[in-house]
Motif scaffolding. Structure first.
Motif, PDB file in Angstrom:
ATOM      1  N   SER A  22      28.290  -6.991 -11.554  1.00  0.00           N
ATOM      2  CA  SER A  22      29.147  -7.711 -10.391  1.00  0.00           C
ATOM      3  C   SER A  22      28.255  -8.759  -9.963  1.00  0.00           C
ATOM      4  O   SER A  22      27.365  -9.064  -9.100  1.00  0.00           O
ATOM      5  CB  SER A  22      29.456  -6.897  -9.183  1.00  0.00           C
ATOM      6  N   PRO A  23      28.344 -10.006 -10.532  1.00  0.00           N
ATOM      7  CA  PRO A  23      28.248 -11.266  -9.480  1.00  0.00           C
ATOM      8  C   PRO A  23      27.843 -10.984  -8.110  1.00  0.00           C
ATOM      9  O   PRO A  23      26.191 -11.729  -7.217  1.00  0.00           O
ATOM     10  CB  PRO A  23      28.273 -12.505 -10.091  1.00  0.00           C
ATOM     11  N   GLU A  24      28.629 -10.857  -7.743  1.00  0.00           N
ATOM     12  CA  GLU A  24      28.363 -10.818  -6.017  1.00  0.00           C
ATOM     13  C   GLU A  24      27.495  -9.554  -5.226  1.00  0.00           C
ATOM     14  O   GLU A  24      26.064  -9.671  -4.603  1.00  0.00           O
ATOM     15  CB  GLU A  24      29.837 -10.267  -5.294  1.00  0.00           C
ATOM     16  N   LEU A  25      27.434  -8.935  -6.365  1.00  0.00           N
ATOM     17  CA  LEU A  25      26.441  -7.845  -5.896  1.00  0.00           C
ATOM     18  C   LEU A  25      24.367  -8.180  -6.615  1.00  0.00           C
ATOM     19  O   LEU A  25      23.915  -7.695  -5.838  1.00  0.00           O
ATOM     20  CB  LEU A  25      26.395  -6.058  -6.568  1.00  0.00           C
ATOM     21  N   SER A  26      25.119  -8.623  -7.487  1.00  0.00           N
ATOM     22  CA  SER A  26      23.548  -8.993  -7.813  1.00  0.00           C
ATOM     23  C   SER A  26      23.217 -10.129  -6.802  1.00  0.00           C
ATOM     24  O   SER A  26      21.993 -10.701  -6.566  1.00  0.00           O
ATOM     25  CB  SER A  26      23.353  -9.730  -9.040  1.00  0.00           C
ATOM     26  N   ALA A  27      23.894 -10.599  -6.328  1.00  0.00           N
ATOM     27  CA  ALA A  27      23.634 -12.231  -5.090  1.00  0.00           C
ATOM     28  C   ALA A  27      23.278 -11.649  -3.789  1.00  0.00           C
ATOM     29  O   ALA A  27      22.892 -12.420  -3.637  1.00  0.00           O
ATOM     30  CB  ALA A  27      25.300 -13.094  -4.678  1.00  0.00           C
ATOM     31  N   GLN A  28      23.386 -10.735  -3.762  1.00  0.00           N
ATOM     32  CA  GLN A  28      22.857  -9.616  -2.363  1.00  0.00           C
ATOM     33  C   GLN A  28      21.488  -8.954  -2.764  1.00  0.00           C
ATOM     34  O   GLN A  28      20.871  -9.184  -1.337  1.00  0.00           O
ATOM     35  CB  GLN A  28      24.630  -9.034  -2.073  1.00  0.00           C
ATOM     36  N   GLN A  29      21.107  -8.888  -3.518  1.00  0.00           N
ATOM     37  CA  GLN A  29      19.608  -8.870  -4.467  1.00  0.00           C
ATOM     38  C   GLN A  29      18.818  -9.154  -3.352  1.00  0.00           C
ATOM     39  O   GLN A  29      17.397  -9.313  -4.166  1.00  0.00           O
ATOM     40  CB  GLN A  29      19.683  -7.592  -5.523  1.00  0.00           C
ATOM     41  N   GLY A  30      18.570 -10.693  -3.806  1.00  0.00           N
ATOM     42  CA  GLY A  30      17.699 -11.357  -4.078  1.00  0.00           C
ATOM     43  C   GLY A  30      17.596 -12.303  -2.814  1.00  0.00           C
ATOM     44  O   GLY A  30      18.724 -12.400  -2.256  1.00  0.00           O
ATOM     45  N   PHE A  31      16.644 -13.265  -2.721  1.00  0.00           N
ATOM     46  CA  PHE A  31      16.911 -13.989  -2.076  1.00  0.00           C
ATOM     47  C   PHE A  31      16.810 -15.347  -2.086  1.00  0.00           C
ATOM     48  O   PHE A  31      18.221 -16.511  -1.382  1.00  0.00           O
ATOM     49  CB  PHE A  31      14.869 -14.844  -1.150  1.00  0.00           C
ATOM     50  N   GLY A  32      17.167 -16.327  -3.584  1.00  0.00           N
ATOM     51  CA  GLY A  32      17.847 -17.692  -3.849  1.00  0.00           C
ATOM     52  C   GLY A  32      19.599 -17.772  -3.380  1.00  0.00           C
ATOM     53  O   GLY A  32      19.634 -18.270  -2.924  1.00  0.00           O
ATOM     54  N   LEU A  33      19.969 -16.095  -4.107  1.00  0.00           N
ATOM     55  CA  LEU A  33      21.284 -16.965  -3.936  1.00  0.00           C
ATOM     56  C   LEU A  33      22.306 -16.462  -2.573  1.00  0.00           C
ATOM     57  O   LEU A  33      22.975 -16.997  -2.112  1.00  0.00           O
ATOM     58  CB  LEU A  33      21.913 -16.011  -4.930  1.00  0.00           C
ATOM     59  N   THR A  34      21.198 -15.414  -1.579  1.00  0.00           N
ATOM     60  CA  THR A  34      21.588 -15.107  -0.498  1.00  0.00           C
ATOM     61  C   THR A  34      21.178 -16.405   0.358  1.00  0.00           C
ATOM     62  O   THR A  34      22.580 -17.004   0.864  1.00  0.00           O
ATOM     63  CB  THR A  34      21.076 -13.865   0.502  1.00  0.00           C
ATOM     64  N   ALA A  40      25.729 -23.151   2.365  1.00  0.00           N
ATOM     65  CA  ALA A  40      27.039 -23.335   2.620  1.00  0.00           C
ATOM     66  C   ALA A  40      27.612 -23.249   3.331  1.00  0.00           C
ATOM     67  O   ALA A  40      28.650 -23.850   4.238  1.00  0.00           O
ATOM     68  CB  ALA A  40      27.928 -22.597   0.530  1.00  0.00           C
ATOM     69  N   SER A  41      27.884 -21.922   3.885  1.00  0.00           N
ATOM     70  CA  SER A  41      28.388 -21.679   4.599  1.00  0.00           C
ATOM     71  C   SER A  41      27.934 -22.582   6.455  1.00  0.00           C
ATOM     72  O   SER A  41      29.492 -22.624   6.991  1.00  0.00           O
ATOM     73  CB  SER A  41      28.222 -19.767   5.126  1.00  0.00           C
ATOM     74  N   ALA A  42      27.102 -22.368   6.669  1.00  0.00           N
ATOM     75  CA  ALA A  42      25.943 -23.203   7.706  1.00  0.00           C
ATOM     76  C   ALA A  42      26.578 -24.938   7.503  1.00  0.00           C
ATOM     77  O   ALA A  42      27.271 -24.873   8.566  1.00  0.00           O
ATOM     78  CB  ALA A  42      24.997 -23.529   7.004  1.00  0.00           C
ATOM     79  N   ILE A  43      27.668 -25.339   6.492  1.00  0.00           N
ATOM     80  CA  ILE A  43      27.305 -26.726   6.199  1.00  0.00           C
ATOM     81  C   ILE A  43      29.485 -26.286   6.330  1.00  0.00           C
ATOM     82  O   ILE A  43      29.928 -27.424   5.888  1.00  0.00           O
ATOM     83  CB  ILE A  43      27.031 -27.430   5.358  1.00  0.00           C
ATOM     84  N   GLY A  44      30.032 -25.562   6.493  1.00  0.00           N
ATOM     85  CA  GLY A  44      31.995 -24.984   6.414  1.00  0.00           C
ATOM     86  C   GLY A  44      31.621 -25.012   4.674  1.00  0.00           C
ATOM     87  O   GLY A  44      33.246 -25.190   4.618  1.00  0.00           O
ATOM     88  N   GLY A  45      31.143 -25.007   3.448  1.00  0.00           N
ATOM     89  CA  GLY A  45      31.550 -24.651   2.342  1.00  0.00           C
ATOM     90  C   GLY A  45      31.744 -23.138   1.900  1.00  0.00           C
ATOM     91  O   GLY A  45      31.926 -22.195   2.479  1.00  0.00           O
ATOM     92  N   ASP A  46      32.485 -23.434   0.668  1.00  0.00           N
ATOM     93  CA  ASP A  46      32.850 -22.611   0.221  1.00  0.00           C
ATOM     94  C   ASP A  46      32.322 -21.566  -1.195  1.00  0.00           C
ATOM     95  O   ASP A  46      32.694 -22.560  -1.738  1.00  0.00           O
ATOM     96  CB  ASP A  46      34.947 -22.030   0.039  1.00  0.00           C
ATOM     97  N   TRP A  47      31.390 -20.985  -1.351  1.00  0.00           N
ATOM     98  CA  TRP A  47      30.543 -20.595  -1.895  1.00  0.00           C
ATOM     99  C   TRP A  47      31.005 -19.862  -3.371  1.00  0.00           C
ATOM    100  O   TRP A  47      31.383 -18.544  -2.774  1.00  0.00           O
ATOM    101  CB  TRP A  47      29.225 -19.819  -1.019  1.00  0.00           C
ATOM    102  N   GLN A  48      30.870 -20.125  -4.436  1.00  0.00           N
ATOM    103  CA  GLN A  48      31.267 -19.273  -5.776  1.00  0.00           C
ATOM    104  C   GLN A  48      30.400 -19.009  -6.823  1.00  0.00           C
ATOM    105  O   GLN A  48      29.700 -20.105  -7.178  1.00  0.00           O
ATOM    106  CB  GLN A  48      32.599 -19.785  -5.945  1.00  0.00           C
ATOM    107  N   ILE A  49      30.412 -17.328  -6.876  1.00  0.00           N
ATOM    108  CA  ILE A  49      29.481 -17.158  -8.178  1.00  0.00           C
ATOM    109  C   ILE A  49      29.941 -16.844  -8.854  1.00  0.00           C
ATOM    110  O   ILE A  49      31.405 -15.754  -9.305  1.00  0.00           O
ATOM    111  CB  ILE A  49      28.210 -16.393  -7.595  1.00  0.00           C
ATOM    112  N   GLU A  50      30.604 -17.166 -10.509  1.00  0.00           N
ATOM    113  CA  GLU A  50      30.832 -16.229 -11.374  1.00  0.00           C
ATOM    114  C   GLU A  50      29.846 -16.521 -12.389  1.00  0.00           C
ATOM    115  O   GLU A  50      29.196 -17.116 -13.237  1.00  0.00           O
ATOM    116  CB  GLU A  50      32.237 -17.776 -12.299  1.00  0.00           C
ATOM    117  N   SER A  51      29.643 -15.345 -13.423  1.00  0.00           N
ATOM    118  CA  SER A  51      28.970 -14.847 -14.113  1.00  0.00           C
ATOM    119  C   SER A  51      29.695 -13.698 -15.119  1.00  0.00           C
ATOM    120  O   SER A  51      30.263 -12.588 -14.945  1.00  0.00           O
ATOM    121  CB  SER A  51      27.729 -14.318 -13.431  1.00  0.00           C
ATOM    122  N   LYS A  52      28.928 -14.272 -16.868  1.00  0.00           N
ATOM    123  CA  LYS A  52      29.148 -12.969 -17.669  1.00  0.00           C
ATOM    124  C   LYS A  52      28.322 -12.649 -18.361  1.00  0.00           C
ATOM    125  O   LYS A  52      27.427 -14.015 -19.260  1.00  0.00           O
ATOM    126  CB  LYS A  52      30.510 -13.757 -18.334  1.00  0.00           C
TER     127      LYS A  52
END
Length: 68
Positions: A22-34, A40-52
């Motif tokens: 799951s891209p969401e799970l992968s995003a929690q494992q490293g520093f870059g995506l986190t 994005a949250s700090a500036i009021g943005g909506d962050w999304q990741i999609e991967s296959k």
């Protein structure tokens, strides 16, 4: 980067190997995506990741335009 009525969207994509789990799970494992999600949250943005697997990954941030 695209501009739509009332919002901006910044997207970065690659045509690499993609993520096997799951891209969401992968995003929690490293520093870059986190870090991207936090910024994005700090500036009021909506962050999304999609991967296959075999089709690359796309990370995007949508942000509402603020009145000047």
């Amino acid at each position: 980067m695209t501009e739509e009525s009332g919002q901006w969207t910044l997207a970065v994509a690659d045509d690499g190997v993609g993520m096997g789990q799951s891209p969401e799970l992968s995003a929690q494992q490293g520093f870059g995506l986190t870090s991207m999600r936090q910024r994005a949250s700090a500036i009021g943005g909506d962050w999304q990741i999609e991967s296959k697997p075999g089709h690359g990954t796309r990370v995007s941030v949508r942000m509402v335009k603020r009145a000047a």
